[in-house]
Motif scaffolding. Structure first.
Motif, PDB file in Angstrom:
ATOM      1  N   TRP A  44     -22.037  87.795  50.279  1.00 40.12           N
ATOM      2  CA  TRP A  44     -21.645  86.482  49.741  1.00 40.12           C
ATOM      3  C   TRP A  44     -22.141  86.324  48.312  1.00 40.12           C
ATOM      4  CZ3 TRP A  44     -17.977  83.624  51.661  1.00 40.12           C
ATOM      5  CH2 TRP A  44     -17.718  83.627  53.033  1.00 40.12           C
ATOM      6  N   MET A  45     -23.366  86.755  48.063  1.00 40.32           N
ATOM      7  CA  MET A  45     -23.909  86.655  46.708  1.00 40.32           C
ATOM      8  C   MET A  45     -23.134  87.557  45.747  1.00 40.32           C
ATOM      9  SD  MET A  45     -27.968  86.680  47.735  1.00 40.32           S
ATOM     10  CE  MET A  45     -28.505  86.613  46.030  1.00 40.32           C
ATOM     11  N   ALA A  46     -22.815  88.775  46.194  1.00 39.00           N
ATOM     12  CA  ALA A  46     -22.054  89.692  45.347  1.00 39.00           C
ATOM     13  C   ALA A  46     -20.671  89.141  45.048  1.00 39.00           C
ATOM     14  CB  ALA A  46     -21.944  91.061  46.026  1.00 39.00           C
ATOM     15  N   LEU A  47     -20.070  88.446  46.016  1.00 33.35           N
ATOM     16  CA  LEU A  47     -18.746  87.865  45.797  1.00 33.35           C
ATOM     17  C   LEU A  47     -18.780  86.860  44.647  1.00 33.35           C
ATOM     18  CD1 LEU A  47     -15.796  87.428  46.699  1.00 33.35           C
ATOM     19  CD2 LEU A  47     -16.644  85.693  48.284  1.00 33.35           C
ATOM     20  N   VAL A  48     -19.822  86.041  44.590  1.00 38.75           N
ATOM     21  CA  VAL A  48     -19.936  85.050  43.516  1.00 38.75           C
ATOM     22  C   VAL A  48     -20.122  85.739  42.163  1.00 38.75           C
ATOM     23  CG1 VAL A  48     -21.267  83.099  42.644  1.00 38.75           C
ATOM     24  CG2 VAL A  48     -20.817  83.300  45.091  1.00 38.75           C
ATOM     25  N   PHE A  49     -20.950  86.777  42.118  1.00 42.91           N
ATOM     26  CA  PHE A  49     -21.185  87.484  40.858  1.00 42.91           C
ATOM     27  C   PHE A  49     -19.897  88.153  40.359  1.00 42.91           C
ATOM     28  CE2 PHE A  49     -25.683  87.137  41.962  1.00 42.91           C
ATOM     29  CZ  PHE A  49     -26.238  86.882  40.715  1.00 42.91           C
ATOM     30  N   VAL A  50     -19.155  88.790  41.262  1.00 43.08           N
ATOM     31  CA  VAL A  50     -17.901  89.422  40.860  1.00 43.08           C
ATOM     32  C   VAL A  50     -16.885  88.368  40.440  1.00 43.08           C
ATOM     33  CG1 VAL A  50     -16.010  90.916  41.626  1.00 43.08           C
ATOM     34  CG2 VAL A  50     -18.341  91.416  42.345  1.00 43.08           C
ATOM     35  N   ALA A  51     -16.847  87.238  41.158  1.00 43.83           N
ATOM     36  CA  ALA A  51     -15.946  86.152  40.779  1.00 43.83           C
ATOM     37  C   ALA A  51     -16.293  85.618  39.395  1.00 43.83           C
ATOM     38  CB  ALA A  51     -16.010  85.037  41.815  1.00 43.83           C
ATOM     39  N   LEU A  52     -17.589  85.523  39.082  1.00 45.48           N
ATOM     40  CA  LEU A  52     -17.995  85.081  37.749  1.00 45.48           C
ATOM     41  C   LEU A  52     -17.478  86.035  36.678  1.00 45.48           C
ATOM     42  CD1 LEU A  52     -19.673  83.275  35.856  1.00 45.48           C
ATOM     43  CD2 LEU A  52     -21.631  84.772  36.340  1.00 45.48           C
ATOM     44  N   ARG A  53     -17.542  87.322  36.955  1.00 46.60           N
ATOM     45  CA  ARG A  53     -16.999  88.292  35.999  1.00 46.60           C
ATOM     46  C   ARG A  53     -15.489  88.111  35.834  1.00 46.60           C
ATOM     47  NH1 ARG A  53     -17.059  90.487  31.365  1.00 46.60           N
ATOM     48  NH2 ARG A  53     -16.275  92.631  31.265  1.00 46.60           N
ATOM     49  N   GLY A  54     -14.794  87.791  36.920  1.00 51.17           N
ATOM     50  CA  GLY A  54     -13.367  87.533  36.824  1.00 51.17           C
ATOM     51  C   GLY A  54     -13.054  86.301  35.995  1.00 51.17           C
ATOM     52  N   VAL A  55     -13.854  85.249  36.159  1.00 49.05           N
ATOM     53  CA  VAL A  55     -13.671  84.037  35.352  1.00 49.05           C
ATOM     54  C   VAL A  55     -13.890  84.353  33.875  1.00 49.05           C
ATOM     55  CG1 VAL A  55     -14.569  81.731  34.876  1.00 49.05           C
ATOM     56  CG2 VAL A  55     -14.219  82.478  37.243  1.00 49.05           C
ATOM     57  N   LEU A  72     -18.283  79.683  41.944  1.00 49.85           N
ATOM     58  CA  LEU A  72     -18.703  79.313  43.298  1.00 49.85           C
ATOM     59  C   LEU A  72     -17.542  78.843  44.160  1.00 49.85           C
ATOM     60  CD1 LEU A  72     -22.067  77.469  42.572  1.00 49.85           C
ATOM     61  CD2 LEU A  72     -21.791  79.610  43.821  1.00 49.85           C
ATOM     62  N   THR A  73     -16.468  78.380  43.545  1.00 52.57           N
ATOM     63  CA  THR A  73     -15.329  77.896  44.329  1.00 52.57           C
ATOM     64  C   THR A  73     -14.633  79.005  45.106  1.00 52.57           C
ATOM     65  OG1 THR A  73     -13.802  78.138  42.451  1.00 52.57           O
ATOM     66  CG2 THR A  73     -14.924  76.020  42.698  1.00 52.57           C
ATOM     67  N   LEU A  75     -15.938  80.748  47.228  1.00 53.15           N
ATOM     68  CA  LEU A  75     -16.485  80.727  48.582  1.00 53.15           C
ATOM     69  C   LEU A  75     -15.599  79.935  49.539  1.00 53.15           C
ATOM     70  CD1 LEU A  75     -20.256  80.120  47.765  1.00 53.15           C
ATOM     71  CD2 LEU A  75     -19.106  82.301  48.200  1.00 53.15           C
ATOM     72  N   VAL A  76     -14.897  78.926  49.020  1.00 56.51           N
ATOM     73  CA  VAL A  76     -14.110  78.049  49.894  1.00 56.51           C
ATOM     74  C   VAL A  76     -12.950  78.798  50.551  1.00 56.51           C
ATOM     75  CG1 VAL A  76     -12.715  75.958  50.009  1.00 56.51           C
ATOM     76  CG2 VAL A  76     -14.809  75.993  48.628  1.00 56.51           C
ATOM     77  N   PRO A  77     -12.026  79.416  49.788  1.00 53.23           N
ATOM     78  CA  PRO A  77     -10.924  80.090  50.469  1.00 53.23           C
ATOM     79  C   PRO A  77     -11.358  81.288  51.309  1.00 53.23           C
ATOM     80  CG  PRO A  77     -10.905  80.593  48.130  1.00 53.23           C
ATOM     81  CD  PRO A  77     -11.910  79.508  48.324  1.00 53.23           C
ATOM     82  N   VAL A  78     -12.398  82.009  50.865  1.00 50.25           N
ATOM     83  CA  VAL A  78     -12.863  83.145  51.666  1.00 50.25           C
ATOM     84  C   VAL A  78     -13.478  82.659  52.970  1.00 50.25           C
ATOM     85  CG1 VAL A  78     -14.452  85.098  51.718  1.00 50.25           C
ATOM     86  CG2 VAL A  78     -13.173  84.603  49.642  1.00 50.25           C
ATOM     87  N   ALA A  79     -14.260  81.580  52.900  1.00 52.17           N
ATOM     88  CA  ALA A  79     -14.841  81.029  54.122  1.00 52.17           C
ATOM     89  C   ALA A  79     -13.769  80.515  55.067  1.00 52.17           C
ATOM     90  CB  ALA A  79     -15.825  79.905  53.771  1.00 52.17           C
ATOM     91  N   MET A  80     -12.671  80.006  54.526  1.00 52.62           N
ATOM     92  CA  MET A  80     -11.567  79.551  55.378  1.00 52.62           C
ATOM     93  C   MET A  80     -11.021  80.670  56.246  1.00 52.62           C
ATOM     94  SD  MET A  80     -10.839  76.264  54.911  1.00 52.62           S
ATOM     95  CE  MET A  80      -9.090  75.996  55.180  1.00 52.62           C
ATOM     96  N   HIS A  81     -11.165  81.911  55.793  1.00 54.38           N
ATOM     97  CA  HIS A  81     -10.654  83.058  56.542  1.00 54.38           C
ATOM     98  C   HIS A  81     -11.709  83.727  57.414  1.00 54.38           C
ATOM     99  CE1 HIS A  81      -6.550  83.759  54.803  1.00 54.38           C
ATOM    100  NE2 HIS A  81      -7.023  82.871  53.951  1.00 54.38           N
ATOM    101  N   LEU A  82     -12.981  83.446  57.171  1.00 55.55           N
ATOM    102  CA  LEU A  82     -14.024  84.170  57.888  1.00 55.55           C
ATOM    103  C   LEU A  82     -14.881  83.291  58.790  1.00 55.55           C
ATOM    104  CD1 LEU A  82     -15.360  86.579  55.113  1.00 55.55           C
ATOM    105  CD2 LEU A  82     -13.700  87.062  56.903  1.00 55.55           C
ATOM    106  N   ALA A 296      -6.090  84.244  40.492  1.00 55.99           N
ATOM    107  CA  ALA A 296      -4.807  83.927  39.874  1.00 55.99           C
ATOM    108  C   ALA A 296      -4.625  82.420  39.731  1.00 55.99           C
ATOM    109  CB  ALA A 296      -3.675  84.535  40.703  1.00 55.99           C
ATOM    110  N   ALA A 297      -5.022  81.666  40.750  1.00 56.93           N
ATOM    111  CA  ALA A 297      -4.894  80.209  40.676  1.00 56.93           C
ATOM    112  C   ALA A 297      -5.813  79.624  39.604  1.00 56.93           C
ATOM    113  CB  ALA A 297      -5.212  79.595  42.044  1.00 56.93           C
ATOM    114  N   ILE A 298      -7.061  80.095  39.561  1.00 55.14           N
ATOM    115  CA  ILE A 298      -8.006  79.603  38.559  1.00 55.14           C
ATOM    116  C   ILE A 298      -7.496  79.916  37.153  1.00 55.14           C
ATOM    117  CG2 ILE A 298     -10.319  79.918  37.617  1.00 55.14           C
ATOM    118  CD1 ILE A 298     -10.249  78.235  40.128  1.00 55.14           C
ATOM    119  N   GLN A 299      -7.017  81.130  36.948  1.00 52.85           N
ATOM    120  CA  GLN A 299      -6.532  81.514  35.618  1.00 52.85           C
ATOM    121  C   GLN A 299      -5.311  80.702  35.213  1.00 52.85           C
ATOM    122  OE1 GLN A 299      -3.493  83.671  34.943  1.00 52.85           O
ATOM    123  NE2 GLN A 299      -3.885  83.052  32.833  1.00 52.85           N
ATOM    124  N   ALA A 300      -4.362  80.521  36.126  1.00 52.81           N
ATOM    125  CA  ALA A 300      -3.155  79.771  35.795  1.00 52.81           C
ATOM    126  C   ALA A 300      -3.477  78.300  35.511  1.00 52.81           C
ATOM    127  CB  ALA A 300      -2.149  79.884  36.936  1.00 52.81           C
TER     128      ALA A 300
END
Length: 384
Positions: A44-55, A72-73, A75-82, A296-300
């Motif tokens: 979960w922590m790694a997901l946030v760090f990689v997402a920050l790099r994507g932002v 940090l956002t 976490l919401v869609p990933v948690a919806m699936h897990l 993709a949603a954040i970027q758009a």
């Protein structure tokens, strides 16, 4: 899985069991469940760090102090699936003693499938490595991409779909010979890792295997039966990636062409394989594509907001116009093709929502469902 005696193909996803086994040998007093739970927290922590790099890569107009909250956002869609339990509906509405039965909540265990969350992390990381290579095509960046791809393959075999994404992103920017060599290198890495695991891992046979001589299960008819319920279909897509595919479609003109191609070339094969081999009621089976849709949603959205706050266009200096026109010609062609496909997808989505609304009205026997069947019955009576 930590004892390497799970059924195939689940035991072939070796990265997390190898890490847990290694940690267990160093600290043998720790239980395997505790180790897997710690690895889950680290993921979960790694997901946030990689997402920050994507932002940082795709949303440079966002203030640096806002990038962390934005990352940090994810976490919401990933948690919806897990994590969030699945709301299951029967295939048709049940009306017993005047009570309309809709379904029931069923909890999804968090640590049962230890490779799911790392698969989402590796997919996003591999996609970002691919973007880095596309922006500056040199051997060191390709080697970095290939290394992350190898780890993703060791974690879950769905990493193979990133080869299709590599083709979609680089098919116009690389020479045919270089492209073939790069694709061959990725195929060789995947075959060496996954083939070696299948050959060496002492996995048990899957008693539910039903796809040829493989260890995979065919869930196509089960998935289609679930989606025969209009309400379940509606709630599934309302929950899928937390609905972030909607701003991607609505703001597709502002979507990065490279990011759009990654989502398209990776997402479609993954979803097709999940429909055939996976139980879609377990939304974890498509979790890999969720961080890509989120990015993709954040970027758009950020590109659209920046466009709204920019008064008019900012013309380039005259000496740079010719160069910008030449370098952007191909991107405009790709964007035009994406606009066409996005428009078609948007129209199909509206038709789907209209169909779902009609189906729900008919199933609930609410107005105007009462008057709709009468003309049809009258027409059938005239035919007789």
């Amino acid at each position: 899985m930590a004892d390497f005696n799970a059924a195939a193909p689940f035991q072939y996803r070796m990265l997390m069991p190898l890490l847990a086994s290694g940690v267990g040998k160093v600290v043998p007093w720790l239980d395997a469940d505790v180790i897997f739970a710690a690895l889950e927290v680290a993921a979960w922590m790694a997901l946030v760090f990689v997402a920050l790099r994507g932002v940082e890569m795709f949303c440079p107009e966002v203030s640096p102090r806002l990038r962390w909250p934005l990352a940090l956002t994810v976490l919401v869609p990933v948690a919806m699936h897990l994590i969030v339990p699945d709301f299951r509906f029967p295939s048709t509405f049940q009306n017993e003693a005047g009570t309309l039965g809709l379904g029931e909540w069923r909890a999804v265990r968090l640590f049962r499938y230890v490779y799911d969350l790392p698969a989402a992390v590796f997919t996003l990381a591999t996609a970002l490595m691919l973007v880095r290579f596309e922006r500056r095509r040199d051997l060191s960046r390709f080697a970095a991409y290939l290394g992350v791809f190898a780890l993703a393959t060791l974690n879950r075999e769905t990493a193979v779909f990133m080869i299709a994404a590599f083709f979609g992103v680089c098919r116009h920017s690389l020479s045919p010979k270089t492209l073939l060599m790069a694709l061959a290198a990725q195929i060789a890495v995947f075959v060496a890792i996954y083939g070696g695991i299948v050959w060496l891992a002492p996995a048990m046979e899957n008693p539910h295997a039903s796809v040829g001589a493989s260890e995979y299960e065919n869930h196509l008819m089960h998935n289609l039966a679930l989606f025969a319920s209009p309400l379940y279909l509606l709630t599934y897509f309302a929950r899928f990636s937390a609905g972030l595919y909607l701003p991607v479609l609505l703001l597709r003109q502002h979507l990065s062409p490279v990011l759009g191609r990654i989502v398209f070339w990776y997402g479609l094969p993954l979803l097709a394989s999940a429909i055939l081999f996976g139980r879609l009621v377990e939304q974890r089976v498509v979790v890999e594509v969720v961080p890509l849709i989120w990015l993709a949603a954040i970027q758009a959205i950020t590109a659209w907001v920046a466009r709204q706050h920019t008064p008019g266009s900012s013309p380039l200096p005259a000496r740079n116009l010719a160069r910008a026109s030449d370098s952007g010609a191909h991107e405009r062609k790709v964007q035009t093709a994406m606009d066409r496909s996005g428009s078609a997808a948007f129209v199909i989505m509206l038709m789907f929502l209209a169909f779902m609304a009609g189906a729900m009205v008919m199933q609930a026997r609410a107005e105007p469902s009462v008057i709709i069947p009468d003309p049809y019955r009258a027409l059938e009576a005239l035919k007789l």
